[in-house]
Design an enzyme around this catalytic site. Structure first.
Site, mmCIF file in Angstrom:
data_model
loop_
_atom_site.group_PDB
_atom_site.id
_atom_site.type_symbol
_atom_site.label_atom_id
_atom_site.label_comp_id
_atom_site.label_asym_id
_atom_site.label_seq_id
_atom_site.Cartn_x
_atom_site.Cartn_y
_atom_site.Cartn_z
ATOM 1 N N GLU A 343 0.536 -1.656 -0.134
ATOM 2 C CA GLU A 343 -0.397 -0.320 0.400
ATOM 3 C C GLU A 343 0.614 1.228 0.079
ATOM 4 O O GLU A 343 1.646 1.462 0.767
ATOM 5 C CB GLU A 343 -1.242 0.305 1.321
ATOM 6 C CG GLU A 343 -1.803 -0.709 1.174
ATOM 7 C CD GLU A 343 -2.429 -1.584 2.392
ATOM 8 O OE1 GLU A 343 -3.333 -1.561 2.932
ATOM 9 O OE2 GLU A 343 -1.639 -0.563 3.917
ATOM 10 N N CYS A 344 0.456 2.170 -1.129
ATOM 11 C CA CYS A 344 1.568 3.651 -1.098
ATOM 12 C C CYS A 344 2.669 3.732 -0.827
ATOM 13 O O CYS A 344 3.549 3.289 -1.948
ATOM 14 C CB CYS A 344 1.105 4.834 0.212
ATOM 15 S SG CYS A 344 0.543 6.478 0.075
ATOM 16 N N GLY A 345 2.889 3.515 0.643
ATOM 17 C CA GLY A 345 5.185 4.238 -0.056
ATOM 18 C C GLY A 345 5.382 1.796 -0.381
ATOM 19 O O GLY A 345 6.579 2.172 -1.157
#
Length: 467
Positions: A343-345
């Site tokens: 997720e994301c990073g």
């Protein structure tokens, strides 16, 4: 998700809400938690909405469980159950509000606001008011907040950024005009300030003198806040009405002798996780194994699944790039079929290259073809409903899960397997890579919004036991 057996449980609790962002909620909550800790009270903390970092400060202070309470992600009965599970058996749960008290997930509506959560959980509220540049006008503002909804449940007021002399003069005026108890104040704090960066506050691990600052806050709170009054308000909260909620533990638990080991990236670069997500995996029999892509040379042994959470890979891009052995270890694990949610990073880390905060380019894992680059503003910020466009191993076609996006970096390859729909507009767009064992994208997923998603992930992980 209807309750099958209603029961009432005593959970002492109070919400510290603000008139607006910047009212001093986080500082006040930290001060109160730290002083209660020094009194040897057992503590729990919650945060309204999808924010991670405030809860990281709460955990750093209390060492206790924390949770997000979010009425977009889950219905009221699940929010109540999460609040109960997080706070049962403690002396007090402090809930930090989000934005202004009535600010909901859509303009002009109080849905999923701090007020909505207080109403759905019958939680008494203490209103934090920034006094900068005001005297009598703050009374008018407080009265407006109190009267805007007749069931505001505001039972106390905390004044922020006001001198002791001014506080002693304005307190009786506020109480006379509002008929609400003023439970204390915080003066302007010359020796305490929570630093921010592009995704919000810096994390607690990055503040070298955090404990000294918390002790300073605690001393201030001891002198300026009526902590016994706050504790009394919390203990007088109505019993929490909860039920046997099917989506809390709806997924089959594994046998106790079956140990599914799920590694999750956790260090300064990867630290954004919903604690409820991690607890759901543990409740289903998983053993969670932290590892550091910054410091460790390879993945822990005998992992059956991987979580690559959000965080700040762009800040630590050089260190991540330099750790070649860890990049190779994760890429090999995913290539060999280890189920992975990124997720994301964590999603950024899987790309071929990431542009660092220093605007230099750094090599990453190369699991996902493409680059992540710096933008000049928030990208696709806010809540999203994610709908699978085709059958995947994580979601069936047209099945949904909910999440939140908050990022200043973008990708040349955001994924196409899901459609993201914004709650605040009619905007929709393709997102998420969901192919075979990998699910990766910018949105942070909230597992309680679709426990079947987690069940499928656990089933994939269990199959790795057979290899």
């Amino acid at each position: 998700m209807n309750p099958t057996t209603i029961r009432k449980q005593k959970v002492p609790r109070v919400m510290i809400a603000g008139i607006a962002s910047g009212s001093g909620k986080t500082t006040m909550v930290c001060a109160i938690l730290q002083e209660f800790k020094k009194r040897s009270l057992s503590l729990a903390a919650c945060k309204c909405g999808p924010d991670y970092i405030d809860l990281m400060f709460h955990r750093a202070i209390t060492g206790a469980k924390t949770a997000n309470l979010d009425l977009y992600f889950t219905p009221p009965e699940v929010v109540r159950e999460i609040l109960y599970q997080n706070g049962v058996g403690t002396d007090i749960t402090i809930i930090e509000g989000v934005m202004g008290y009535y600010d909901g997930m859509q303009l002009g509506k109080d849905t999923a606001s701090s007020y909505d959560i207080a109403k759905q959980t019958e939680t008494p509220v203490i209103l934090a008011v920034s006094c900068k540049g005001m005297s009598l006008s703050l009374v008018a503002i407080v009265k407006g907040v109190l009267e805007f909804r007749k069931d505001s449940n505001i039972q106390g007021i905390l004044l922020n950024g006001i001198s002791k002399e001014m506080y002693e003069r304005i307190k009786p005026i506020v109480e006379e005009e509002t008929k609400i108890l003023v439970v204390g104040f915080l003066p302007p704090l010359s020796n305490f300030r929570l630093e921010s960066r592009h995704l919000g506050l810096v994390t607690p691990d990055e503040i070298e003198d955090l404990q000294d600052q918390l002790d300073y806050l605690s001393e201030i709170a001891r002198e300026s806040i009526d902590l016994d009054a706050i504790l009394g308000i919390a203990k007088n909260a109505p019993e929490l009405e909860i039920g046997e909620i099917t989506n809390i533990d709806s997924c089959d638990r594994n046998e106790p002798n079956v140990k599914i080991r799920i590694g999750y990236a956790y260090d300064q670069a990867f630290c954004f996780y919903y604690q409820e997500n991690l607890r759901m995996l543990e409740n289903m029999g998983a053993t969670l194994v932290p590892f550091s892509p910054l410091r460790d040379t390879e993945l822990p042994d005998n992992l059956h699944g991987l979580l690559l959470g959000g965080g700040y890979p762009e800040v630590y891009a050089k260190q991540l790039a330099d750790n070649i052995s860890m990049r190779k270890s994760i890429k090999e694990a995913i290539g060999l079929g280890t189920p992975c949610i990124a997720e994301c990073g964590g999603f950024m880390y899987l790309h071929e290259r990431v542009q660092g905060k220093d605007e230099e380019w750094y090599e990453m894992l190369g699991v996902i073809k493409g680059d992540c680059y710096k933008t000049k503003k928030l990208v696709r910020f806010g809540y999203v409903t994610l709908t699978a466009k085709e059958q995947t191993r994580y979601l069936d076609k047209d099945e949904i899960i909910r999440g939140h996006e908050f990022h200043y970096w973008d990708s040349t390859n955001t994924g196409v397997h899901f459609t993201a729909t914004k709650t605040s507009s009619d905007l929709s767009y393709p997102t998420i890579h969901a192919k075979d064992n990998l699910l990766a994208g910018y949105p942070h997923l909230y597992y309680h919004s679709n426990p079947r998603f987690v069940k499928r992930f656990m089933k994939m992980c269990s199959k790795r036991l057979e290899i």
